[in-house]
Design an enzyme around this catalytic site. Structure first.
Site, short mmCIF file in Angstrom:
data_model
loop_
_atom_site.label_atom_id
_atom_site.label_comp_id
_atom_site.label_asym_id
_atom_site.label_seq_id
_atom_site.Cartn_x
_atom_site.Cartn_y
_atom_site.Cartn_z
N LYS A 1 0.82 -1.21 0.00
CA LYS A 1 0.00 0.00 0.00
C LYS A 1 0.86 1.27 0.00
O LYS A 1 2.05 1.24 0.34
CB LYS A 1 -0.93 -0.01 1.22
C1 LIG Z 1 -9.99 -3.01 -1.57
C2 LIG Z 1 -9.38 -3.71 -0.40
N1 LIG Z 1 -10.08 -3.83 0.73
C3 LIG Z 1 -9.58 -4.44 1.83
C4 LIG Z 1 -8.32 -4.96 1.84
C5 LIG Z 1 -7.80 -5.65 3.05
O1 LIG Z 1 -6.68 -5.02 3.58
P1 LIG Z 1 -5.75 -5.76 4.65
O2 LIG Z 1 -4.83 -6.67 3.92
O3 LIG Z 1 -5.04 -4.63 5.34
O4 LIG Z 1 -6.66 -6.49 5.59
C6 LIG Z 1 -7.53 -4.86 0.68
C7 LIG Z 1 -6.16 -5.42 0.68
O5 LIG Z 1 -5.43 -5.48 -0.24
C8 LIG Z 1 -8.07 -4.22 -0.46
O6 LIG Z 1 -7.34 -4.12 -1.59
#
Ligand SMILES: Cc1ncc(COP(=O)(O)O)c(C=O)c1O
Length: 386
Positions: A188
């Site tokens: 990210k």
């Molecule tokens: C659109 C979206 N929502 C939620 C998430 C979940 O994030 P995390 O890996 O921090 O739980 C991601 C992760 O890549 C994502 O791309």
């Protein structure tokens, strides 16, 4: 045959010695878990966003889940939450995990973001809220969506895993929603490997998320172990999703660098847009005129019959690529368990069948960007010949 192409990794982080020194400092301190550095990061993030409060968590998945819990989704059998199938599985999965039903609606053809008219059509007496995704870095039309949610009495939780730095129509993530969720996952724009946060202008949501992130305990570790001992209580059934001070240490010094990094991301994305504008068979999502994208992912849409072959060819040429995303409702679990089939959400399916994500990160050199453009051009030339 072309010479050996330049290798371009899909992603490289932009962490500096300053970030590493901050983590070393944290490791020499007392709090490895949620402590003063987490609190400092929460304040810095809230200030960055211009939002009342931020709560540090272990992931965006936890952020989405705890917001759903805080807003009561799944409290009643059959509660529905409207979302999109063009997202990472975390988004609808958290709705199921909260005990609610994800109701998918299709996305806009040109941005891949939630179609607000489709949201309006999908509202039923059981709808509790909407969970839009600001896809790839470009915000959904929050002015229209927030207005709809207000009129229909629905909560609005923004999945801004891709979209920390963006604005649209002068609106920022979290400004119009009840709460916004961020990811600090390895790739990210702001990262600590794994991590997330909720930001909200609603102190009650922040209070509940804070309590739920730590088993429903009435006091945090910092409150329990500093000052005169006081008993803690368990006031609700909570979870384990708190951010640690090690994660916060890695994040905090990155915030002031985001603006410069976004400028570099924007320049790379514009170069791609310019290079691909006239390439036959290649399209890409549009950033609306009134939006500033966080430029998290740059995707191209190629003819579906050539997508997988193109992915493999680019890999063979040394270009790191990804697929974000195949439409969620067509993945095995959703198909088998909920009976979804092809044709249910044609635009999301079309994007899912044609999308390829190219490298985009501030550390890319101009030569890297040109190597990606050249590799895509070489593959695209093969389609037009076949
Ligand atoms: C659109 C979206 N929502 C939620 C998430 C979940 O994030 P995390 O890996 O921090 O739980 C991601 C992760 O890549 C994502 O791309």
């Amino acid at each position: 045959m072309q010479g050996v192409a330049r290798k371009v990794e899909f992603y490289r982080h932009s962490l500096t010695d300053e970030d590493i020194a901050e983590v070393a400092d944290a490791l020499r301190g007392v709090f490895l878990t949620t402590g003063p550095r987490t609190a400092a990061f929460e304040t810095a993030l809230a200030n960055y966003l211009g939002i009342g409060e931020a709560v540090g968590l272990s992931s965006c998945t936890d952020a989405l889940f705890l917001c759903l819990k805080a807003l009561g989704a799944g409290a009643e059998h059959g509660d529905e939450v409207i979302t999109v199938p063009m997202t990472f599985i975390a988004t609808p999965n958290t709705i199921l995990q909260a005990g609610a039903v994800p109701v998918f609606v299709d996305v806009e053809r040109d941005t891949g973001n939630i179609d607000v008219d489709a949201v309006e059509r999908a509202i039923t007496p059981r709808t509790r809220g909407v969970m839009p995704v600001h896809l790839y870095g470009t915000m959904v039309d929050m002015t229209r969506l927030a207005d709809l949610c207000r009129r229909r009495g629905l909560f609005l939780i923004e999945d801004a895993a891709h979209t920390l730095e963006a604005t649209r129509d002068g609106v920022r993530p979290g400004e119009l929603g009840d709460a916004v969720c961020f990811s600090f996952y390895a790739t990210k724009n702001l990262t600590c490997g794994e991590g997330g946060a909720v930001a909200t202008n609603n102190p009650e949501i922040a209070r509940i998320v804070r309590m739920l992130r730590q088993h429903g305990m009435s006091k945090s570790a910092a409150e329990r172990y500093t000052g005169r001992y006081q008993h803690w209580d368990m006031v609700d059934l909570g979870y384990k999703a708190n951010m640690s001070d090690i994660q916060a240490a890695l994040l905090i010094k990155q915030l002031p660098r985001l603006a410069a990094q976004l400028d570099r991301r924007e320049a790379i994305a514009r170069r791609y847009e310019e290079a691909f504008a006239d390439m036959p068979g290649i399209q890409f999502p549009r950033v609306p005129r009134t939006a500033r994208s966080a430029r998290h992912l740059f995707t191209i849409w190629v003819p579906p019959e050539y997508r997988d072959e193109t992915v493999w060819q680019l890999q063979e040429d040394g270009i790191g690529v990804a697929v974000n995303y195949r439409a969620v409702h067509l993945l095995t679990y959703y198909r088998e368990r909920y009976g979804f089939s092809r044709g249910a959400f044609p635009i999301a399916e079309r994007i899912g069948d044609s999308t390829i994500t190219l490298p985009l990160y501030p550390k890319m050199l101009d030569e890297d960007v040109e190597a990606v453009v050249a590799a895509v051009r070489r593959v695209a030339a093969k389609w037009s010949r076949s």
